[in-house]
Design a protein around this motif. Structure first.
Motif, PDB file in Angstrom:
ATOM      1  N   GLN A  38       0.817  -1.215   0.000  1.00  0.00           N
ATOM      2  CA  GLN A  38       0.000   0.000   0.000  1.00  0.00           C
ATOM      3  C   GLN A  38       0.850   1.264   0.000  1.00  0.00           C
ATOM      4  O   GLN A  38       0.346   2.351  -0.262  1.00  0.00           O
ATOM      5  CB  GLN A  38      -0.949  -0.025   1.202  1.00  0.00           C
ATOM      6  CG  GLN A  38      -1.967  -1.160   1.067  1.00  0.00           C
ATOM      7  CD  GLN A  38      -2.835  -1.333   2.302  1.00  0.00           C
ATOM      8  OE1 GLN A  38      -2.333  -1.536   3.405  1.00  0.00           O
ATOM      9  NE2 GLN A  38      -4.136  -1.253   2.120  1.00  0.00           N
ATOM     10  N   GLY A  39       2.137   1.109   0.319  1.00  0.00           N
ATOM     11  CA  GLY A  39       3.053   2.252   0.269  1.00  0.00           C
ATOM     12  C   GLY A  39       2.597   3.438   1.116  1.00  0.00           C
ATOM     13  O   GLY A  39       2.794   4.583   0.713  1.00  0.00           O
ATOM     14  N   THR A  40       2.017   3.148   2.270  1.00  0.00           N
ATOM     15  CA  THR A  40       1.462   4.245   3.083  1.00  0.00           C
ATOM     16  C   THR A  40       2.536   5.222   3.546  1.00  0.00           C
ATOM     17  O   THR A  40       2.306   6.430   3.588  1.00  0.00           O
ATOM     18  CB  THR A  40       0.717   3.708   4.325  1.00  0.00           C
ATOM     19  OG1 THR A  40       1.281   2.470   4.686  1.00  0.00           O
ATOM     20  CG2 THR A  40      -0.751   3.535   4.050  1.00  0.00           C
ATOM     21  N   ARG A  41       3.726   4.694   3.869  1.00  0.00           N
ATOM     22  CA  ARG A  41       4.767   5.604   4.392  1.00  0.00           C
ATOM     23  C   ARG A  41       5.221   6.609   3.343  1.00  0.00           C
ATOM     24  O   ARG A  41       5.512   7.747   3.631  1.00  0.00           O
ATOM     25  CB  ARG A  41       5.964   4.786   4.896  1.00  0.00           C
ATOM     26  CG  ARG A  41       5.731   4.153   6.240  1.00  0.00           C
ATOM     27  CD  ARG A  41       6.824   3.180   6.572  1.00  0.00           C
ATOM     28  NE  ARG A  41       6.751   1.962   5.758  1.00  0.00           N
ATOM     29  CZ  ARG A  41       7.665   1.003   5.745  1.00  0.00           C
ATOM     30  NH1 ARG A  41       8.751   1.130   6.475  1.00  0.00           N
ATOM     31  NH2 ARG A  41       7.521  -0.071   4.996  1.00  0.00           N
ATOM     32  N   LEU A  42       5.268   6.176   2.080  1.00  0.00           N
ATOM     33  CA  LEU A  42       5.695   7.085   1.014  1.00  0.00           C
ATOM     34  C   LEU A  42       4.601   8.108   0.715  1.00  0.00           C
ATOM     35  O   LEU A  42       4.886   9.255   0.350  1.00  0.00           O
ATOM     36  CB  LEU A  42       6.031   6.272  -0.247  1.00  0.00           C
ATOM     37  CG  LEU A  42       6.579   7.053  -1.434  1.00  0.00           C
ATOM     38  CD1 LEU A  42       7.900   7.729  -1.061  1.00  0.00           C
ATOM     39  CD2 LEU A  42       6.779   6.148  -2.635  1.00  0.00           C
ATOM     40  N   GLY A  43       3.359   7.677   0.877  1.00  0.00           N
ATOM     41  CA  GLY A  43       2.236   8.598   0.673  1.00  0.00           C
ATOM     42  C   GLY A  43       2.117   9.064  -0.772  1.00  0.00           C
ATOM     43  O   GLY A  43       1.814  10.213  -1.035  1.00  0.00           O
TER      44      GLY A  43
END
Ligand code: UTP
Length: 476
Positions: free
Chosen positions: A110-115
Motif C-alpha cells: 500500500q506504500g502508506t509511508r511514502l504517501g
C-alpha cells in the motif's frame, strides 16, 4: 444474489453477522459488491487466526540461547573466494541462457509511508530522467535478456487496489520494450481487518475492510493465479524475487543464481552487513541449527549490540534486504493447500478507517483494528539447503520507503549517483565528491548502458569518445 442466504448463515455461524448489518438498505450494485467480498473471505482460516492471534494470543517463546549468527557466502570484496564467485557466475549465466529464470516483483503493497497516490512502481526515481521504479527494473531485465540472448519473463504481483492502474501504466509505456507477452500480472489475496474483539470491520456499508495479505501472500498467489503453472510450461524453475521499492538491486544476478543451483537450495537470500545495530532490517540467524530471519524488533538488545571479540564487528550482522531466489517446486509446496507447509500469519495492530455500529465513519487516532499478513521469509523454515549470499549495500540496497529522510526518494537518488560515480572513478574518471562519495551535480547512467560495475567497465573501455561527465549528462 442467490448465495446471500448461505453466506449470511455462514457469517452468523462464525459470529460475524455484523458484516450484513446494512444489507437491507443497499441497492443492487452494492449488495453484489458486498456478497463478492464476503465470498472472498475464508471464514475457516479467519476463525483459526482469531483463535491463535487475537482471542488467545500466546507470545511465541523466545529462546535466545539457541541462536547463532547465520553463515553466509562472503562477497569477493570481503575476502570471499573469487574463484567460487566466478564459477557461480558461469553456472548462473548458463541457467539464464537456458531460459530457466523468471524475474518476480512484489508490488501489491500500500506504500502508506511514502504517501504517493498510485502504484509505487510508477514513482519517478532516477535523478535526471525521472524514470519510474518499474522502468528501472524493466531496463535491467531487458539488459540481462540481451546479454544472455533470451527473453526473461517478468511476473508482477499487484493487489486489488493497484492492479488496473499498474497494467494501464505498462500499456501506456508499451511494456518498456520487453514485449507484452513477457510481462505477467496477477493479484495477491486479501484479508479482512478485524476489531480488537475479532469482529470483521466494514469500511463502508457495502464494503469489508480488506487489505493485501502481505508479501508472503505472493507464494500462494503465484499458485492460485496459475502463474506457477505458466512458469512450468515455459521451462522456468528459478524465480528471482524482489521488492518494488529498491531500484539499486540487480533483478537478475548470475552469480547468485549459480550459488543457488550449486547448493541445491530451494530458497536463497541476499544479505548486507548491518549499518548500525538498531537498523530496521531482519537478521539471518540459526535457531537450533535452522536458518531464519529474526525481525530487528524481536532480537534481544544484548544480541543486537553483541560484537565479535576479534574484529569488533557486529556478531548478528547479516541484514536481510528482501532479495531471494525460489525454486518453482518449493513455491508449489509452500503456496499450495497443504497446511503442514503454510506460512504463518502475523498480527499487525493498525488504525483502520471503518464504520461504527450505527454506520458512522470512525477516524481512529490509535490502533482500533488488526490486520493479518504473511512474510515471505517465513518460508525459510520449510526450505531445503537454504543459503545466504553477501552483496554490497552500496551496490544493491537503497529502498524508497519514506516521504523524507532515511530510505526516501532523495536518499535513493543520492545512492544511485554515488554508485555511478564509484564506477566512473574505478574507470579512472576524476569526479569531485563530498566525503560520502556524492558528486556535486546530477547525471544518469541507464541500465541499458551498464547494470553493474563489471558491465560498466567493459562498456566504458569500448567507448572511443568518452563523454564529459557533467550536470544532466545521460549515458545510454
Ligand atoms: P513494505 O513492507 O515496505 O510495505 O513492502 P508497503 O505496503 O509497500 O509500504 P508501507 O508499509 O505501507 O509504507 C515491501 C514490499 O512488499 C510488497 C510491497 O509492494 C513492497 O515491494 N508487498 C507488501 C506486497 O506486494 N504485498 C503486501 O501485502 C505487502
Amino acid at each position: 444474489m442467490s448465495n446471500y442466504p448461505t453466506l449470511k448463515e455462514a457469517y452468523n455461524q462464525a459470529g460475524q453477522g455484523q458484516v450484513f448489518r446494512f444489507f437491507d438498505r443497499l441497492n443492487e450494485v452494492s449488495r453484489k459488491r458486498l456478497l463478492e467480498q464476503a465470498s472472498e473471505v475464508n471464514l475457516k482460516e479467519l476463525e483459526r487466526l482469531l483463535q491463535e492471534l487475537v482471542l488467545n494470543e500466546t507470545k511465541s517463546e523466545s529462546r535466545p540461547q539457541s541462536l547463532q549468527p547465520a553463515p553466509f557466502i562472503a562477497a569477493p570484496q570481503h575476502e570471499g573466494d573469487s574463484q567460487a564467485w566466478a564459477q557461480a557466475e558461469r553456472l548462473g549465466a548458463e541457467a539464464l541462457r537456458d531460459g530457466r529464470v523468471a524475474a518476480f516483483t512484489v508490488a501489491g503493497g500500500q506504500g502508506t509511508r511514502l504517501g504517493f497516490d498510485g502504484p509505487k512502481g510508477t514513482y519517478p526515481i532516477t535523478p535526471v530522467k525521472s524514470k519510474t521504479l518499474f522502468q528501472v527494473f524493466a531496463e535491467k531485465i531487458l539488459a540481462a535478456s540481451r546479454r544472455y540472448e533470451t527473453s526473461i519473463p517478468w511476473f508482477i504481483m499487484t493487489s486489488e487496489a493497484n492492479h488496473e492502474q499498474t497494467i494501464h501504466f505498462f500499456l501506456e509505456n508499451e511494456f518498456f520494450e520487453l514485449g507484452e507477452m513477457n510481462c505477467h500480472f496477477f493479484k495477491q489475496g486479501r484479508m479482512p481487518a478485524v476489531d480488537l474483539n475479532g469482529k470483521i470491520l466494514l469500511e463502508a456499508p457495502d464494503s469489508i475492510a480488506l487489505s493485501p495479505d502481505g508479501h508472503g501472500g505472493s507464494l500462494r498467489a503465484l499458485v492460485r493465479s496459475g502463474s506457477l503453472e505458466r512458469m512450468k510450461e515455459m521451462g522456468i524453475d528459478i524465480i528471482s524475487y524482489f521488492q518494488v521499492d529498491n531500484p539499486l538491486l540487480r533483478p537478475i544476478d548470475p552469480a547468485f543464481i549459480g550459488f543457488h543451483i550449486e547448493h541445491g537450495s530451494q530458497l536463497s537470500s541476499k544479505m548486507v552487513g548491518k549499518a548500525f545495530p538498531q537498523e530496521k532490517v531482519g537478521v539471518f540467524c540459526l535457531r537450533d541449527g535452522n536458518l531464519e530471519i529474526i525481525e530487528y524488533s524481536d532480537l534481544p538488545e544484548k544480541l543486537l549490540l553483541e560484537t565479535e571479540p576479534s574484529t569488533e564487528s557486529l556478531r548478528y550482522q547479516a541484514g536481510s534486504i528482501a532479495i531471494h531466489l525460489l525454486s518453482r517446486d518449493f513455491v508449489l509446496q509452500v503456496g499450495g493447500d497443504d497446511a503442514r507447509f503454510s506460512l504463518p500469519f502475523h498480527r499487525a495492530d493498525k488504525k483502520v478507517e471503518s464504520l461504527n455500529s450505527e454506520g458512522r465513519p470512525v477516524m481512529p487516532d490509535s490502533p482500533n483494528g488488526i490486520k493479518f499478513e504473511m512474510f515471505v521469509f517465513d518460508a525459510l523454515q520449510f526450505a531445503n539447503n537454504p543459503i545466504v549470499v553477501e552483496t554490497l549495500r552500496e551496490e544493491e540496497f537503497s529502498p524508497v520507503k519514506n516521504a523524507a529522510g532515511v530510505d526516501s526518494a532523495q536518499s535513493c537518488r543520492q545512492d544511485q549517483l554515488r554508485q555511478w560515480t564509484r564506477w566512473l572513478k574505478t574507470a579512472g574518471v576524476n569526479i569531485s565528491t563530498d566525503e560520502t562519495g556524492l558528486p556535486e551535480f546530477a547525471f544518469e547512467i541507464s541500465p541499458l548502458f551498464a547494470d553493474s560495475e563489471k558491465t560498466f567497465l567493459e562498456k566504458w573501455s569500448l567507448l572511443e569518445v568518452k563523454p564529459n561527465i557533467r550536470e544532466g549528462m545521460y549515458l545510454e
